[in-house]
Design a protein around this motif. Structure first.
Motif, PDB file in Angstrom:
ATOM      1  N   TYR A 282       0.634  -0.701  -0.279  1.00  0.00           N
ATOM      2  CA  TYR A 282       0.128  -0.543   0.019  1.00  0.00           C
ATOM      3  C   TYR A 282       1.014   1.044  -0.017  1.00  0.00           C
ATOM      4  N   CYS A 283       0.076   2.260   0.091  1.00  0.00           N
ATOM      5  CA  CYS A 283       0.672   3.883  -0.511  1.00  0.00           C
ATOM      6  C   CYS A 283      -0.279   5.270  -0.189  1.00  0.00           C
ATOM      7  N   LEU A 284       0.239   6.342   0.191  1.00  0.00           N
ATOM      8  CA  LEU A 284      -0.167   7.131   0.385  1.00  0.00           C
ATOM      9  C   LEU A 284       0.117   7.998  -0.835  1.00  0.00           C
ATOM     10  N   ASP A 285      -0.912   8.863  -1.018  1.00  0.00           N
ATOM     11  CA  ASP A 285      -0.717   9.022  -1.995  1.00  0.00           C
ATOM     12  C   ASP A 285      -1.154  10.709  -2.238  1.00  0.00           C
ATOM     13  N   GLY A 286      -0.544  11.945  -2.929  1.00  0.00           N
ATOM     14  CA  GLY A 286      -1.206  13.069  -3.140  1.00  0.00           C
ATOM     15  C   GLY A 286      -0.996  13.631  -4.591  1.00  0.00           C
ATOM     16  N   GLN A 287      -1.526  14.910  -4.955  1.00  0.00           N
ATOM     17  CA  GLN A 287      -1.523  14.992  -5.957  1.00  0.00           C
ATOM     18  C   GLN A 287      -1.211  16.558  -6.238  1.00  0.00           C
ATOM     19  N   VAL A 288      -0.758  17.005  -7.630  1.00  0.00           N
ATOM     20  CA  VAL A 288      -1.042  17.993  -8.499  1.00  0.00           C
ATOM     21  C   VAL A 288      -1.516  18.258  -9.156  1.00  0.00           C
ATOM     22  N   TYR A 289      -2.976  18.852  -9.550  1.00  0.00           N
ATOM     23  CA  TYR A 289      -3.082  18.155 -10.708  1.00  0.00           C
ATOM     24  C   TYR A 289      -2.495  19.279 -12.015  1.00  0.00           C
ATOM     25  N   GLY A 355      10.674  36.560 -15.702  1.00  0.00           N
ATOM     26  CA  GLY A 355      11.318  35.405 -15.381  1.00  0.00           C
ATOM     27  C   GLY A 355      10.358  35.764 -13.831  1.00  0.00           C
ATOM     28  N   HIS A 356      10.483  36.415 -13.324  1.00  0.00           N
ATOM     29  CA  HIS A 356       9.131  36.672 -12.300  1.00  0.00           C
ATOM     30  C   HIS A 356       8.180  35.825 -12.226  1.00  0.00           C
ATOM     31  N   LEU A 357       7.127  35.170 -13.684  1.00  0.00           N
ATOM     32  CA  LEU A 357       6.454  34.618 -13.874  1.00  0.00           C
ATOM     33  C   LEU A 357       6.550  32.965 -13.748  1.00  0.00           C
ATOM     34  N   VAL A 358       7.730  32.815 -14.154  1.00  0.00           N
ATOM     35  CA  VAL A 358       8.883  31.649 -14.125  1.00  0.00           C
ATOM     36  C   VAL A 358       8.816  31.439 -13.187  1.00  0.00           C
ATOM     37  N   ARG A 359      10.073  31.776 -11.969  1.00  0.00           N
ATOM     38  CA  ARG A 359      10.205  31.642 -10.603  1.00  0.00           C
ATOM     39  C   ARG A 359       8.959  31.546  -9.836  1.00  0.00           C
ATOM     40  N   ALA A 360       8.329  32.410 -10.191  1.00  0.00           N
ATOM     41  CA  ALA A 360       6.321  32.185  -9.335  1.00  0.00           C
ATOM     42  C   ALA A 360       5.800  30.709  -9.915  1.00  0.00           C
ATOM     43  N   LEU A 361       5.910  30.249 -10.742  1.00  0.00           N
ATOM     44  CA  LEU A 361       5.311  28.802 -10.702  1.00  0.00           C
ATOM     45  C   LEU A 361       6.360  28.110 -10.933  1.00  0.00           C
ATOM     46  N   CYS A 362       7.320  27.955 -10.406  1.00  0.00           N
ATOM     47  CA  CYS A 362       8.447  27.292 -10.121  1.00  0.00           C
ATOM     48  C   CYS A 362       8.021  26.732  -8.101  1.00  0.00           C
ATOM     49  N   GLU A 363       7.896  27.805  -7.966  1.00  0.00           N
ATOM     50  CA  GLU A 363       7.116  28.036  -6.489  1.00  0.00           C
ATOM     51  C   GLU A 363       6.489  27.418  -5.607  1.00  0.00           C
ATOM     52  N   GLY A 364       5.245  28.107  -6.071  1.00  0.00           N
ATOM     53  CA  GLY A 364       3.210  27.489  -6.329  1.00  0.00           C
ATOM     54  C   GLY A 364       3.760  25.792  -6.902  1.00  0.00           C
ATOM     55  N   LEU A 365       4.909  25.002  -8.291  1.00  0.00           N
ATOM     56  CA  LEU A 365       4.435  23.646  -7.620  1.00  0.00           C
ATOM     57  C   LEU A 365       5.048  23.273  -6.564  1.00  0.00           C
ATOM     58  N   ALA A 366       6.543  23.748  -6.478  1.00  0.00           N
ATOM     59  CA  ALA A 366       7.235  22.950  -5.501  1.00  0.00           C
ATOM     60  C   ALA A 366       6.451  23.625  -3.691  1.00  0.00           C
ATOM     61  N   ALA A 367       6.054  24.542  -3.958  1.00  0.00           N
ATOM     62  CA  ALA A 367       4.946  24.222  -1.976  1.00  0.00           C
ATOM     63  C   ALA A 367       3.603  23.470  -2.504  1.00  0.00           C
ATOM     64  N   GLN A 368       3.563  23.392  -3.028  1.00  0.00           N
ATOM     65  CA  GLN A 368       1.667  22.043  -4.047  1.00  0.00           C
ATOM     66  C   GLN A 368       2.720  21.100  -2.662  1.00  0.00           C
ATOM     67  N   VAL A 369       4.072  20.189  -3.768  1.00  0.00           N
ATOM     68  CA  VAL A 369       4.800  18.936  -3.366  1.00  0.00           C
ATOM     69  C   VAL A 369       4.704  19.203  -1.939  1.00  0.00           C
ATOM     70  N   ALA A 370       6.075  20.269  -1.743  1.00  0.00           N
ATOM     71  CA  ALA A 370       5.949  20.381  -0.122  1.00  0.00           C
ATOM     72  C   ALA A 370       4.601  20.490   0.777  1.00  0.00           C
ATOM     73  N   GLU A 371       4.054  20.590   0.570  1.00  0.00           N
ATOM     74  CA  GLU A 371       2.275  20.557   1.759  1.00  0.00           C
ATOM     75  C   GLU A 371       2.662  19.505   1.579  1.00  0.00           C
ATOM     76  N   LEU A 372       2.735  18.047   0.353  1.00  0.00           N
ATOM     77  CA  LEU A 372       1.747  17.018   0.194  1.00  0.00           C
ATOM     78  C   LEU A 372       2.763  15.944   0.855  1.00  0.00           C
ATOM     79  N   ALA A 373       4.626  16.050   1.030  1.00  0.00           N
ATOM     80  CA  ALA A 373       5.071  15.516   2.240  1.00  0.00           C
ATOM     81  C   ALA A 373       5.254  15.717   3.480  1.00  0.00           C
TER      82      ALA A 373
END
Length: 480
Positions: A282-289, A355-373
């Protein structure tokens, strides 16, 4: 010499096929594009024939490059994508409703009073992301004919001509599987109004289920699993406490829980990792759509030319310039489960650049994954250690460094660019030769790169708090 196998990963935006030889590694590759249709109202559809054709085309290309026959085939699938089809002819009766599709929200609303019961039975929260709401919606709105299943059952039937099966991990993505017994739940079927359905047999991930002739000669189909669990296996996360995240169309974090099914109290999904030799892990699973799909969105706006531009464009500025991006372009998944929400982009100014939009996207994705962790650590009762990662977006050093910074944990990038295909290839070998053990078939490999946190914990906490505040604002706005 041990014979090669054909491993096929049928994904959302394309199908990847590998011919894998135990001694020589990958000796043939093939790819065929799939083009889902993104429609108003949160609808996402795919042509089933296109899915099947992509499997055949990618497989033929991999075999042609390898130039030698294979002795088995493994197929990984999208998990929650469903369609109705005619078992007598194999003909699709509907389009495929892709896992991102939200049209079955009305089914979930009707079952809201049974949400806790369904979670306890199946490990899954009540959400149209999963297969059962889509299956019920198809039955109510599109057709009463044929069978309605996840896409893997149809693909295997088309490949073999007669098999009607799904593996336990894929069945666990429906919200119709009893999580403890790894068998179809009569109660869940009754709640969804699907008791009269003739569902596929639930089988182990590694065993012969039929033979295909579509590649010019008989090839036994011996490996079946859902895509993220295939990647978990390829990353050698086979014991409780280990975790991986795959960055594909979406991002998916899975944490292994051993032979114990868990019901998450932190907003994650409790599900089957795989069933081998009748024994369920079994496993636990978290998603970012939206992960790579969010990058494609930014590309479509002309901000970048493609994923390869993330580091170049993001590297033109030192930070996000106060911009916060919650890339919930197909809704928020775990741990919030608010698929009705849309993304938000805040803190914009006249000085905001690409560049700001790209960094904000990377932070948004990474923050969601950190919430899952964090959610996985709360459920397991112990912090996760190293996070193993794979998928196309791991090529971005900016995203991976941002992930390590916000997670405050090392991030190991797999040197296996096609972890899902390699995982189902291992299962195909295991199913073809029962003398083998999982340890015998798993790919070897050291990390291609390791990213250590470069910012102090308080700076990471501040950046994550900014992201959480943006999510809270979205939730409050939706409640008004």
């Amino acid at each position: 010499m041990t014979s090669a196998v054909l491993a096929v990963d049928q994904g959302t935006s394309g199908t990847k096929a590998l011919v894998i030889c135990p001694e020589r590694g990958v000796i043939g590759t093939g790819f065929a594009e799939v083009r889902p249709r993104y429609l108003p109202g949160g609808r996402v559809e795919a042509d089933p024939q296109g899915l099947y054709d992509s499997v055949v085309a990618a497989g033929h290309r991999a075999l042609a490059e390898a130039g030698e026959p294979v002795t088995a085939l493994g197929l990984a699938n999208q998990g929650e994508t469903v369609l109705a089809w005619d078992r007598a002819t194999g003909r699709p009766l509907t389009d495929a409703l892709v896992w991102q599709d939200r049209r079955a929200a009305s089914v979930c609303t009707e079952l809201a009073d049974h949400a806790d019961e369904l979670r306890q039975l199946t490990g899954l929260p009540l959400d149209p992301y999963f297969a059962a709401p889509k299956m019920a919606w198809i039955r109510r709105r599109l057709t009463p004919d044929g069978v309605v299943t996840t896409s893997d059952a149809w693909l295997v039937h088309r490949l073999t001509g007669d098999a009607y099966v799904t593996d336990a991990a894929t069945a666990g993505r429906t919200q119709l599987l009893d999580l403890d017994r790894a068998e179809w739940s009569p109660r869940a079927l009754d709640l969804y109004g699907l008791s009269a359905e003739h569902l596929p047999e639930v089988v182990d991930a590694a065993r012969p289920v039929g033979t295909t002739k579509v590649f010019g000669y008989d090839i036994p189909v011996t490996g079946l699993v859902v895509d993220q669990q295939a990647a978990l296996l390829a990353q050698r996360v086979t014991a409780a406490g280990g975790a991986k995240c795959t960055y594909g169309t979406g991002a998916f974090l899975l944490a292994h829980t051993g032979d114990t099914p868990r019901r998450s109290s932190s907003g994650l999904v409790g599900c089957v990792a795989w069933r081998l030799g009748g024994r369920t892990s079994y496993c636990l699973d978290g998603q970012v759509y939206t992960a790579a799909s969010a990058v494609r969105w930014l590309t479509g706006l002309g901000v970048i030319g493609g994923p390869g531009d993330l580091d170049r464009v993001g590297g033109t500025v030192p930070d996000s310039g106060g911009v916060t991006f919650v890339p919930a372009l197909a809704g928020l998944a775990a741990p919030w489960w608010r698929g009705d929400l849309r993304g938000s982009l805040t803190g914009l100014g006249l000085d905001t650049g690409p560049g700001h939009l790209v960094r904000a996207l990377c932070e948004g994705l990474a923050a969601q994954v950190a919430e899952l962790a964090d959610a996985a650590a709360a459920d397991l009762g112990t912090p996760l250690g190293v996070l193993r990662v794979d998928g196309g977006l791991t090529r971005s050093a900016l995203l991976m460094q941002t992930q390590a910074d916000l997670l405050q944990r090392p991030v190991e990038v797999s040197e296996l660019p096609d972890a899902t295909a390699l995982g189902v290839g291992a299962l195909a070998r295991l199913g073809a030769d029962p003398r083998l053990t999982p340890a015998d078939v798993l790919p070897e490999g050291k990390p291609a790169a390791v990213y250590e946190p470069r910012v102090p914990a308080d700076a990471a906490a501040e950046r994550r708090a900014r992201f959480r505040a943006a999510v809270a604002s979205m939730l409050e706005g939706a409640a008004v």
